[in-house]
Write an enzyme that holds these catalytic residues in place. Sequence first.
Site, short mmCIF file in Angstrom:
data_model
loop_
_atom_site.label_atom_id
_atom_site.label_comp_id
_atom_site.label_asym_id
_atom_site.label_seq_id
_atom_site.Cartn_x
_atom_site.Cartn_y
_atom_site.Cartn_z
N ASP A 111 0.81 -1.23 0.00
CA ASP A 111 0.00 0.00 0.00
C ASP A 111 0.85 1.28 0.00
O ASP A 111 0.67 2.16 0.88
CB ASP A 111 -0.91 0.02 1.24
CG ASP A 111 -1.67 -1.29 1.44
OD1 ASP A 111 -2.13 -1.87 0.45
OD2 ASP A 111 -1.80 -1.72 2.61
N GLU A 282 -11.38 -0.35 -3.28
CA GLU A 282 -10.65 0.33 -2.19
C GLU A 282 -9.45 1.07 -2.77
O GLU A 282 -9.31 1.18 -3.98
CB GLU A 282 -10.18 -0.70 -1.15
CG GLU A 282 -9.31 -1.80 -1.74
CD GLU A 282 -9.06 -2.96 -0.79
OE1 GLU A 282 -9.72 -3.05 0.26
OE2 GLU A 282 -8.21 -3.82 -1.12
O1 FUB Z 1 -3.03 -3.81 3.33
C1 FUB Z 1 -4.29 -3.92 3.96
C2 FUB Z 1 -5.37 -3.60 2.99
O2 FUB Z 1 -5.24 -4.41 1.82
C3 FUB Z 1 -5.33 -2.19 2.45
O3 FUB Z 1 -5.83 -1.25 3.33
C4 FUB Z 1 -6.10 -2.38 1.20
O4 FUB Z 1 -6.02 -1.33 0.31
C5 FUB Z 1 -5.49 -3.65 0.68
O5 FUB Z 1 -4.26 -3.42 0.03
#
Ligand code: FUB
Length: 392
Positions: A111, A282
């Site tokens: 991320d 997301e």
């Molecule tokens: O890394 C944890 C979660 O997985 C992140 O917040 C999302 O975007 C996904 O990458």
Amino acid sequence: MRNCRSKKIDCKNQYNRSINVLLILYYSTERNLYSIPQGNISYALVGKPNYQTNICMQTFYFKNFTTHSLKTTIILAFAIATIFSGCKARKSLTASRFAQNPFIRNIYTADPSARVFPDGRLYVYPSHDVDPPRGCDLMDKYHVFSTDDMINWKDHGEILRASQVSWGREEGGFMWAPDCVYKNGTYYFYFPHPSGTDWNKTWKVGIATSKKPASDFVAQGYLELGNDSKSMIDPNIFIDDDGQAYFYYGGGGRCVGAKLKDNMTELAGPLTAMEGLKDFHEATWVFKRNGLYYLTYADNHTENGKGANRLNYAISKSPMGPWIYGGVYLDPTGCDTSHGSVVEYKGQWYAFYHNDVLSGRGNLRSICVDKLYFNADGSIQMVVQTGLKANK
Ligand code: FUB
């Protein structure tokens, strides 16, 4: 080297930067060239995980009347200067290669939120996949990394862990995708973290602040975002040219945004749905280029019945949308998740993302960067993912 004795991981990083191997290709030629370097190519090579070695190759051409001792002196002087400068005599970012992906190998990272800050360095704020993993539950202990040449990366060490968040869930973990921005002398680090055992229903966006980009962060409270926090993760801040800051976050198919007050810790208006995104999952990231706003995000794409998210983008004339869907710009990277950021540094645009090539596991991820190109109409070209190939 101050941290080196106390932190094993920092130690490795110090060595990463300091192992410089100089190869000199020595030519004595009849050609009408002086003893002028004919190009200086820097490679960030990786022999094995955790050890990145910079090799500087320098070719010397000499006029045939140059004496042997003069040649030797020139080469020795260059060798010493190169070793001490860490191969800094590179032509430019565009002429040189950048560190081979994944560019961070001392710990697992995911991320990546990349930012260019007032000291001229590019900083990356990723989340940290803890090994061994339990899904993404145990993620914790954010590190910050920075570079000024896209080749040599510095691990500034840990800046925040779940146990320092007073309002956070007792069991810890779940320190997911963060972001960091600079405003009026302060660095604001935003991180999603649940406040309760029922983690997916209790997400909050915490804020830690510091006067420095990569240390001394102190956890403050969290943003008041209302009670509808189910699956709402991945905070992102965009600051427009006029100084107005915007807050975005989202998950589970919902992406919302709002203006932030100047204090950067309160919303200045209601959260509004970002309209026009296709198959949003997301990982919201907003940036501006040539007067156009871009919102990038991960979709819900699957392959062979398994998650294989891609990064998509949408364009708008306003930071609050409505957005016009632009397409996919990053294909699946081996993980079920995808998450990235886009930033311009020293005249080149870059796409940051994560993949699974070091571990072969979607929850032990590693951050990568590749060049990003735009078409004349502002659309984004597909990123060519470079570096190590899948390790499965
Ligand atoms: O890394 C944890 C979660 O997985 C992140 O917040 C999302 O975007 C996904 O990458």
